[in-house]
Design an enzyme around this catalytic site. Sequence first.
Site, short mmCIF file in Angstrom:
data_model
loop_
_atom_site.label_atom_id
_atom_site.label_comp_id
_atom_site.label_asym_id
_atom_site.label_seq_id
_atom_site.Cartn_x
_atom_site.Cartn_y
_atom_site.Cartn_z
N LYS A 38 -26.38 -1.81 20.88
CA LYS A 38 -25.74 -0.74 21.48
C LYS A 38 -25.47 0.26 21.96
CE LYS A 38 -22.45 -2.36 19.28
NZ LYS A 38 -21.72 -4.43 19.17
N TYR A 264 -11.85 29.10 14.13
CA TYR A 264 -10.36 29.60 14.87
C TYR A 264 -8.89 28.67 13.84
CZ TYR A 264 -13.22 28.94 18.59
OH TYR A 264 -13.71 29.76 20.00
C1 LIG Z 1 -22.21 -4.87 17.23
C2 LIG Z 1 -22.36 -6.59 16.79
C3 LIG Z 1 -23.00 -6.71 16.61
C4 LIG Z 1 -23.64 -5.85 15.25
O1 LIG Z 1 -23.07 -6.10 14.18
P1 LIG Z 1 -23.62 -5.03 13.15
O2 LIG Z 1 -22.48 -5.45 11.78
O3 LIG Z 1 -24.01 -4.20 13.44
O4 LIG Z 1 -24.47 -5.51 12.66
C5 LIG Z 1 -22.92 -8.67 16.13
N1 LIG Z 1 -23.03 -9.37 17.40
C6 LIG Z 1 -21.61 -8.51 18.20
C7 LIG Z 1 -20.75 -9.11 18.87
C8 LIG Z 1 -21.51 -6.87 17.98
O5 LIG Z 1 -20.67 -6.54 19.37
#
Ligand SMILES: *Cc1c(COP(=O)(O)O)cnc(C)c1O
Length: 368
Positions: A38, A264
């Site tokens: 993701k 700035y």
């Molecule tokens: C993002 C996510 C993961 C991955 O978690 P990590 O700590 O990055 O390994 C796993 N399960 C769900 C439901 C997530 O939203």
Amino acid sequence: MPKAHETVLEVDLSALTHNFNYLKSKLQPQTKFLAVVKAFAYGSDSVEIAKHLQKLNVDYFAVAYAKEGVILRDAGITTPILVLHPQPINFKTIIERCLEPSIYSTHILNEFRTIAVAQSQKNYPIHLKFNTGLNRLGFKENDIDGIVSKLKNNDSIKVTSLFSHLAASEDFNELDFSKLQIERFNAIAKTFETKSGIKPWLHLCNTSGVLNYPKAHFDMVRCGIGLYGFGNSAKEDKNLKPIASLKSVISQIHEIEKDETVGYNRAYTSNGHEKSATIPIGHADGINRIYGKGNGFVIINGQKAPIIGNVCMDMIMVNVTNIDCKEGDEVVIFNSEYKASTLSESAKSISYEIITAVSQRVKRVFIP
Ligand SMILES: *Cc1c(COP(=O)(O)O)cnc(C)c1O
């Protein structure tokens, strides 16, 4: 590694292979591996990462939203893709592109089932998400009767897996709570299997779950941050390699005198004869304003140069008074030695936030 002549995010695919193999070495041989890709594979590039992991025979991918899954399908990814947080408006797209929804509430189950039935789908794979204590997304145990009644006499959808998510798998102060979540998940799985007569796969662990709860791997694990090189602990960070290096270059050096200001709102005032370097990376590239005013730093010729004044949209200025450097020299924001997790601490943040913040304006370069 090539020298940067502009702002680039270098992605080391051999480090990704290393991390994948390391995490796999923690699993039983039959345990499936789901790679979480993701948010552009945590700020790197979801397509290149997924292609590489598909070659390594990863079993599953997960994205947060349908749109992210569509990008992978458009790129020719054929591995199953779980969509963790789908919305009903995208259910048609999900089916069209063979994406597999997480079904996390009765509302979502009804909406998805209606569409699957209307399209005469048969055994369309879905994944039931249960809430075991995170209180973010998921059914409760007492929703099981309702779920089972909706699955009966209906072969349009098929439950491929049952899953939940740990709230604090990296935190040993919460050991008891994680164990409670594991217990609740086991109980939910048992009840579901008894009442439905089906035995879907089970999965619970994210990266820290894999590393800290070896008895809770179930049938599949879901790893994100570990693949990208962070283990949420000093000990595990040693076993993993950050895959992404954010680099830039010195555009210009200014000599400034006492009481002159930089940037700035004149947020930095020189204490004497000083040198500042201007770097072509700003908050539009992912350097949050919180890193300004001396909080964050970059590395130039192996030395720490604090960010002075306010972070601009397209630039930062850093203090190089005591650093031997010139225009055109390379600047490291983070890499496998100067870790993103360390820089993120200067903003009281975590590796996840700084690596996913690298914006799409930054060019990605892949090292095989
Ligand atoms: C993002 C996510 C993961 C991955 O978690 P990590 O700590 O990055 O390994 C796993 N399960 C769900 C439901 C997530 O939203």
